[in-house]
Every structure is written in structure tokens, then in C-alpha cells.
Design a protein around this motif. Structure first.
Motif, PDB file in Angstrom:
ATOM      1  N   THR A 142      -3.709  -5.176   2.754  1.00  0.00           N
ATOM      2  CA  THR A 142      -3.379  -4.138   1.770  1.00  0.00           C
ATOM      3  C   THR A 142      -4.601  -3.728   0.966  1.00  0.00           C
ATOM      4  OG1 THR A 142      -1.123  -5.009   1.586  1.00  0.00           O
ATOM      5  CG2 THR A 142      -1.901  -3.600  -0.199  1.00  0.00           C
ATOM      6  N   SER A 157       3.823  -9.153   7.112  1.00  0.00           N
ATOM      7  CA  SER A 157       3.823 -10.205   6.105  1.00  0.00           C
ATOM      8  C   SER A 157       2.909 -11.320   6.594  1.00  0.00           C
ATOM      9  CB  SER A 157       5.241 -10.736   5.862  1.00  0.00           C
ATOM     10  OG  SER A 157       5.707 -11.400   7.032  1.00  0.00           O
ATOM     11  N   PRO A 160       2.864   7.470  -0.430  1.00  0.00           N
ATOM     12  CA  PRO A 160       3.758   8.373  -1.143  1.00  0.00           C
ATOM     13  C   PRO A 160       3.206   9.771  -1.311  1.00  0.00           C
ATOM     14  CG  PRO A 160       2.705   6.844  -2.665  1.00  0.00           C
ATOM     15  CD  PRO A 160       2.354   6.388  -1.285  1.00  0.00           C
ATOM     16  N   ARG A 174      -1.514  -0.898  -5.351  1.00  0.00           N
ATOM     17  CA  ARG A 174      -0.122  -0.751  -5.788  1.00  0.00           C
ATOM     18  C   ARG A 174       0.549   0.485  -5.189  1.00  0.00           C
ATOM     19  NH1 ARG A 174      -0.578  -2.250 -12.270  1.00  0.00           N
ATOM     20  NH2 ARG A 174      -1.362  -4.396 -11.989  1.00  0.00           N
ATOM     21  N   GLN A 175      -0.260   1.431  -4.738  1.00  0.00           N
ATOM     22  CA  GLN A 175       0.308   2.628  -4.129  1.00  0.00           C
ATOM     23  C   GLN A 175       0.829   2.376  -2.722  1.00  0.00           C
ATOM     24  OE1 GLN A 175      -3.303   5.251  -5.536  1.00  0.00           O
ATOM     25  NE2 GLN A 175      -1.633   6.619  -4.992  1.00  0.00           N
ATOM     26  N   ILE A 176       0.476   1.248  -2.146  1.00  0.00           N
ATOM     27  CA  ILE A 176       0.943   0.907  -0.800  1.00  0.00           C
ATOM     28  C   ILE A 176       2.168   0.008  -0.953  1.00  0.00           C
ATOM     29  CG2 ILE A 176       0.347  -0.171   1.397  1.00  0.00           C
ATOM     30  CD1 ILE A 176      -2.560   0.439   0.825  1.00  0.00           C
ATOM     31  N   SER A 177       3.339   0.543  -0.613  1.00  0.00           N
ATOM     32  CA  SER A 177       4.570  -0.225  -0.785  1.00  0.00           C
ATOM     33  C   SER A 177       4.801  -1.179   0.373  1.00  0.00           C
ATOM     34  CB  SER A 177       5.759   0.725  -0.933  1.00  0.00           C
ATOM     35  OG  SER A 177       5.824   1.604   0.198  1.00  0.00           O
ATOM     36  N   GLN A 178       4.662  -0.693   1.592  1.00  0.00           N
ATOM     37  CA  GLN A 178       4.890  -1.531   2.763  1.00  0.00           C
ATOM     38  C   GLN A 178       3.955  -1.102   3.886  1.00  0.00           C
ATOM     39  OE1 GLN A 178       9.094  -0.770   3.369  1.00  0.00           O
ATOM     40  NE2 GLN A 178       9.679  -2.738   2.442  1.00  0.00           N
TER      41      GLN A 178
END
Length: 463
Positions: A425, A455, A8, A437-441
Motif C-alpha cells: 500500500t 492481505s 476514489p 489512506r486513499q487506498i481502501s483495498q
């Protein structure tokens, strides 16, 4: 295949020779015999070795029991006290120390040299071990890495206690002439039991007992027992009367306590060192005298990175040992600096720590890493640069390691062991110094430019 990461916010990146002679005193054979006035004395404890005695022992001689090398044998620890006897140990633990020593006086005088020679011929091995999974009721079993023939543990006399021991040396290893078929030397198994004093130290002697054994290679004891039995069957009834019958178990007879009782003290000895770490078995808790010390705080930056450097001080080396799960051996390496530890050879650490922890410590000292299941390479891109790259891809084919405008990308290696999305992650977050937590996908770019969401169901290794 190319890997891309959507963030982000834009980020800027920058990148001994350890030959401790065993201090074992001379064992006097006559000490195993008791004065006549003690023959009918009821002893507070009784120790029973669950192995048959030899039938080829003459009357009035001490029993002899054959054991197989490395086989687990049960010794039952029985409370034999009368009602009201030794009330001070009711509800308390006692400590028992097991030793395997020489029986012959000739070998007693050269015991140091004999055991030292065995140590160098069998690096990393112990003479005496406890089979912890099979034992019942023992608490805080311990074995000093420098005393290969000694183990100790705590136990509650009011509860069922059985300890399984393994003897790893064989009797023929200490014979003077080794041409085959020679007789092996006898050993002794001695047990000394102590209670706590006013200071909580197990130094007050309660009882000692021992028995004579011979140790053979695996299954050799069974063959020897069978041979003795067949020889006795061939003797006449008159000759048989001169020999003891064979008993199914061996009762250890009372003897004088081991002379060197300075070993029995309150200072915690290193935890049990076999193929197991320190354990507490049976009911009850371990002695408060053996609670592990909390690790000191980590202060050095290099130690946070899990690196042991030649410039590491002894205090920092202690922190490194605690953090890498070698707290058991911190007392042994109290004055060792990083340079001292790094100079240790593989044989040195195995000799000091035993085979299991020794190999683990050696690999940690040499920085040996487990080979990862998968290595991937990632780089950070800004959104603006990514849009420019997509426009250039439509106009011309990308060049290797960059584009037509000479854009240069820096890739970082990530080593994966579990091949899960969570692991990936966390390692990406660690690499770029951000929170997971800053890595969404996380997407994986395929050969046709499609983006596959990562996944646990996705095979990381596929292109």
C-alpha cells in the motif's frame, strides 16, 4: 498475473587516494623506566592486562606478555587514589587513549613506513580494536580511521571499568627476513589518561603506563607460553633464580606520556569503527563534547531522491552523508563534492571508514540496491475504461498489452522486500503520489478473472 488498483478519484500521471601517514612519534625505550625517587610513589591509576607474563624473562628485565591475534584481552582500569587525592575528578569522567607501538628503536625510526606498508597489505583492517560488547563501564569509545593503532574512550574512575582490546597485527609481520621460524618484534601497549580542563577539553595529563607484548597467530601465544614454561622446568634451580616467575596478569608500569599529545583535543574524532557503530556502554552518559551534530536541512531535490550526483556541492554532500547514516564521517569528507566521493574506489572507502561502514558507503555511492524479494507491475485505470474493458472481454479475447480497440496501458514496477499488505500500500501510494489512506483495498486478479483481496495471508507470488 494482473494487478488492479481502485482509487476514489481519477489521477493523471507523469512520469582519494587516502594515504594519511600515521603521525606517531618516536617512542623512547628508556622512558618506561622511572627515576629512583619515584619507585615508591603511589600512582593514581593502575592498569592490569589479564594475560600471563612469560617465565623466560630475566630478573630486572621488563615483563613480556604473549597475545593471540584478534583475541579479546581484558584490561582492568583501577582507581588507585588515596583519600583526598585528585578531588577535582570526583564525579567526573576521564579519557584514556590506548596505543600499540613498536618497542625496538630500529623500528621506531621507520615507524611511518612500517605502518603504511601494513595498511596497504591489510586494507580495511585495524591494528587495535575495542571489543565493545565485552567491555564494561566505557563511554563513547572512538577510533580514528586514519590512526589504525589508537583507540580512546571515557570512563568514571569511581565505577568498575574493564576494556577488552584486540590486536590484529602479529609480531612477525614486521621482521626483516621472512623465511619461516624468525622471531617476531615486540610491541608496547601504552595507556595515557587525561582529565578535563576549564574548557571541557581532555588535555591535562594524569597518568601513563605501558607493557611489552608479542602477538602471535591464533593459539600461537598459548604454544609459546607452554614452550617457555617447559624450557624453564629443564633448568637447574640455580639458573631459575636468574629469571622472573610467570604471573597470571600483567601490570602496566608507569612511563612518560605519549609525546604527541596534540591528538588529545576537544574536536570530536570519528565514532568507533569496527564491526560496530558508535556505542555508549556502562553507566552514565557520554561526554557533551561528543554529542552528534544535527543534520543540516535538506534543500536539493536530487538529494531528496537519495541520489548523489557529480554536480553535488560539498554542502549537499554533507547532507547526503547525514541522511544515509554516515554522520560519523562528515568531518573527514568536509570538502568533498559529489564528484570527489563518486571517484573513490572500494579500497579507498574501506581504508577511510573501515570494512563495515566502508562497504556500506561504497554501495551507497554506486547506487547498489538490495535485490527485492518480489517485483510486481501495476497500472492505473479509470472506472469508465474498466467497464469498457469488461464488455470487450465478454466479446473477444484480449490481445497482449491492450485490447482490440488498441487501448494502451502503462505499467510501473514495484519492488517488495517484506511482502506485506502495508508495504504494498505504501509503495503504491508513493508511486502515484497519494496518501496511503486513499487506498481502501487492493485486489489481485486471478487467471479466471476473479479478484482476490490482498492481505498478509495471501501469497503475493502465486498466480
Amino acid at each position: 498475473s494482473a494487478w488492479s488498483l481502485l482509487l476514489p478519484l481519477p489521477l493523471s500521471l507523469c512520469l582519494l587516494y587516502f594515504s594519511d601517514v600515521l603521525a606517531l612519534p618516536i617512542f623512547k625505550q628508556e622512558e618506561s623506566s622511572l627515576p629512583p625517587d619515584n619507585e615508591n610513589k603511589i600512582l593514581p591509576f593502575q592498569y592490569v592486562l589479564c594475560a600471563a607474563t612469560s617465565p623466560a624473562v630475566k630478573l630486572h628485565d621488563e615483563t613480556l606478555t604473549y597475545l593471540n591475534q584478534g583475541q579479546s584481552y581484558e584490561i582492568r582500569m583501577l582507581d588507585n587514589r588515596k583519600l583526598g587525592e585528585l578531588p577535582e575528578i570526583n564525579g567526573k569522567l576521564v579519557k584514556s587513549i590506548f596505543r600499540v607501538v613498536f618497542h625496538d628503536r630500529r623500528l621506531q625510526y621507520t615507524e611511518h613506513q612500517q605502518l603504511e606498508g601494513w595498511r596497504w597489505n591489510r586494507p580495511g583492517d585495524r591494528i587495535l580494536d575495542i571489543d565493545i560488547p565485552m567491555s564494561v563501564g566505557i563511554i563513547d569509545p572512538r577510533a580514528n580511521p586514519t590512526q589504525l593503532n589508537t583507540v580512546e574512550f571515557l570512563w568514571d574512575p569511581a565505577k568498575r571499568t574493564s576494556v577488552f582490546i584486540q590486536v590484529h597485527c602479529i609480531s612477525t609481520e614486521f621482521t626483516m627476513r621472512k623465511h619461516g621460524g624468525e622471531k617476531g618484534v615486540p610491541f608496547r601497549v601504552q595507556i595515557d589518561t587525561f582529565k578535563e580542563n576549564e574548557n571541557g577539553e581532555y588535555t591535562e595529563h594524569l597518568h601513563s603506563a605501558s607493557c611489552q607484548i608479542k602477538v602471535f597467530k591464533p593459539k600461537g601465544a598459548d604454544r609459546k607460553q607452554k614452550t617457555d614454561r617447559e624450557k624453564m622446568e629443564k633448568r637447574t634451580p640455580h639458573e631459575k633464580e636468574k629469571y622472573q616467575p610467570s604471573y597470571e596478569t600483567t601490570i602496566l608500569t608507569e612511563c612518560s606520556p605519549w609525546p604527541e599529545i596534540t591528538y588529545v583535543n576537544n574536536s570530536p574524532s570519528p565514532g568507533f569503527n569496527s564491526s560496530h557503530s558508535s556505542f555508549s556502554l556502562g553507566e552514565g552518559n557520554g561526554s557533551p563534547n561528543h554529542q552528534p551534530e544535527p543534520p543540516p536541512p535538506v534543500t536539493d531535490v536530487s538529494l531528496k531522491l537519495n541520489n548523489l550526483l557529480p554536480t553535488t556541492t560539498p554542502q549537499e554532500a554533507q547532507q547526503w552523508l547525514h541522511r544515509n547514516r554516515f554522520s560519523t564521517f562528515t568531518r573527514l569528507f568536509t570538502n568533498f563534492s559529489g564528484a570527489d566521493l563518486l571517484k573513490l574506489t572500494r579500497d579507498d572507502v574501506i581504508q577511510i571508514c573501515g570494512p563495515a561502514d566502508g562497504i556500506r558507503l561504497f554501495n551507497a555511492l554506486k547506487g547498489r540496491m538490495v535485490r527485492p524479494r518480489l517485483t510486481i507491475y501495476v497500472c492505473q485505470e479509470s472506472l469508465q475504461l474498466r467497464e469498457q474493458q469488461q464488455q470487450q472481454q465478454q466479446q473477444q479475447q484480449k490481445h497482449e498489452d491492450g485490447d482490440s480497440n488498441g487501448t494502451f496501458f502503462v505499467y510501473h514496477a514495484i519492488y517488495l522486500e517484506e511482502l506485506t499488505a502495508v508495504e504494498l500500500t505504501e509503495k503504491i501510494a508513493q508511486l502515484f503520489s497519494i496518501s496511503p489512506r486513499q487506498i481502501s483495498q487492493i485486489y489481485k486478479q486471478g487467471p479466471t478473472g476473479i479478484h482476490v483481496l490482498i492481505s498478509d495471508e495471501v501469497d503475493f507470488r502465486c498466480s
